[in-house]
Design a protein around this motif. Structure first.
Motif, short mmCIF file in Angstrom:
data_model
loop_
_atom_site.label_atom_id
_atom_site.label_comp_id
_atom_site.label_asym_id
_atom_site.label_seq_id
_atom_site.Cartn_x
_atom_site.Cartn_y
_atom_site.Cartn_z
N TYR A 41 0.84 -1.20 0.00
CA TYR A 41 0.00 0.00 0.00
C TYR A 41 0.87 1.25 0.00
N MET A 42 1.90 1.23 0.84
CA MET A 42 2.78 2.40 0.92
C MET A 42 3.47 2.64 -0.42
N GLU A 43 3.89 1.58 -1.06
CA GLU A 43 4.56 1.70 -2.37
C GLU A 43 3.62 2.35 -3.38
N CYS A 44 2.40 1.84 -3.48
CA CYS A 44 1.44 2.36 -4.46
C CYS A 44 1.04 3.79 -4.15
N THR A 45 0.74 4.08 -2.90
CA THR A 45 0.30 5.43 -2.55
C THR A 45 1.44 6.43 -2.65
N PHE A 46 2.67 5.99 -2.39
CA PHE A 46 3.83 6.87 -2.54
C PHE A 46 3.99 7.28 -4.01
N ASP A 47 3.88 6.32 -4.91
CA ASP A 47 4.00 6.62 -6.33
C ASP A 47 2.93 7.60 -6.79
N ILE A 48 1.71 7.42 -6.30
CA ILE A 48 0.63 8.35 -6.67
C ILE A 48 0.90 9.73 -6.10
N SER A 49 1.31 9.81 -4.83
CA SER A 49 1.54 11.12 -4.23
C SER A 49 2.71 11.83 -4.87
N GLY A 51 3.61 11.45 -7.97
CA GLY A 51 3.16 11.82 -9.30
C GLY A 51 2.31 13.08 -9.31
N LYS A 52 1.64 13.38 -8.19
CA LYS A 52 0.80 14.58 -8.13
C LYS A 52 1.62 15.85 -8.32
N LYS A 53 2.90 15.78 -8.02
CA LYS A 53 3.77 16.94 -8.22
C LYS A 53 3.92 17.28 -9.70
N PHE A 54 3.64 16.31 -10.57
CA PHE A 54 3.81 16.51 -12.00
C PHE A 54 2.47 16.56 -12.74
N LEU A 57 2.24 19.15 -15.48
CA LEU A 57 3.08 18.89 -16.64
C LEU A 57 2.56 17.72 -17.48
N TYR A 58 2.21 16.62 -16.81
CA TYR A 58 1.84 15.39 -17.53
C TYR A 58 0.37 15.01 -17.43
N GLY A 59 -0.38 15.67 -16.57
CA GLY A 59 -1.77 15.29 -16.32
C GLY A 59 -1.82 14.40 -15.08
N PRO A 60 -3.01 14.22 -14.54
CA PRO A 60 -3.13 13.44 -13.30
C PRO A 60 -2.89 11.95 -13.52
N TYR A 78 -8.75 8.44 -5.69
CA TYR A 78 -10.17 8.81 -5.69
C TYR A 78 -10.36 9.93 -4.68
N ASP A 79 -10.38 11.16 -5.18
CA ASP A 79 -10.46 12.34 -4.33
C ASP A 79 -9.26 12.31 -3.38
N GLU A 80 -9.48 12.31 -2.09
CA GLU A 80 -8.38 12.25 -1.12
C GLU A 80 -8.04 10.81 -0.74
#
Length: 112
Positions: A41-49, A51-54, A57-60, A78-80
């Motif tokens: 879970y931490m791995e997946c949510t870390f990658d998403i968080s 990615g939000k920085k970009f 530039l690249y879209g969500p 999904y939202d927050e």
């Protein structure tokens, strides 16, 4: 769970990454949600968080997936919250993730 018969579990995490709800199919040897999946879970949510920085530039990010020895894990923002699904390896990760991302986006639009 009904989107594909190869889906084995679904979990929803809140913005603090605490488990809100989870479901799994009967007869499936699910990875232990409290132990094994915490790191996944931490791995997946870390990658998403990250990615939000970009997003500008690249879209969500619509999804993230990682292939493990016995299953595939997907995460969808999904939202927050974050929706995490696990499946067998009998699916096409990209077509499945696209299908679920579209369902989530349509549901999100209809609830606003």
């Amino acid at each position: 769970m009904n989107a594909d018969r190869n889906v084995r579990s679904v979990a929803i995490l809140d913005k603090k990454r605490r488990l809100i709800h989870s479901e799994s199919r009967r007869g499936f040897a699910q990875p232990d949600l409290d132990k094994c999946n915490d790191s996944h879970y931490m791995e997946c949510t870390f990658d998403i968080s990250m990615g939000k920085k970009f997003d500008d530039l690249y879209g969500p990010i619509r999804y993230h997936h990682s292939i493990k020895d016995d299953f595939i894990m997907f995460s969808f923002p999904y939202d927050e919250n974050v929706i995490i699904t696990t499946s067998t390896k009998k699916i096409s990760p990209i077509s499945f993730a696209t299908k679920i991302a579209i369902l989530i986006n349509n549901h999100f639009k209809n609830t606003k």
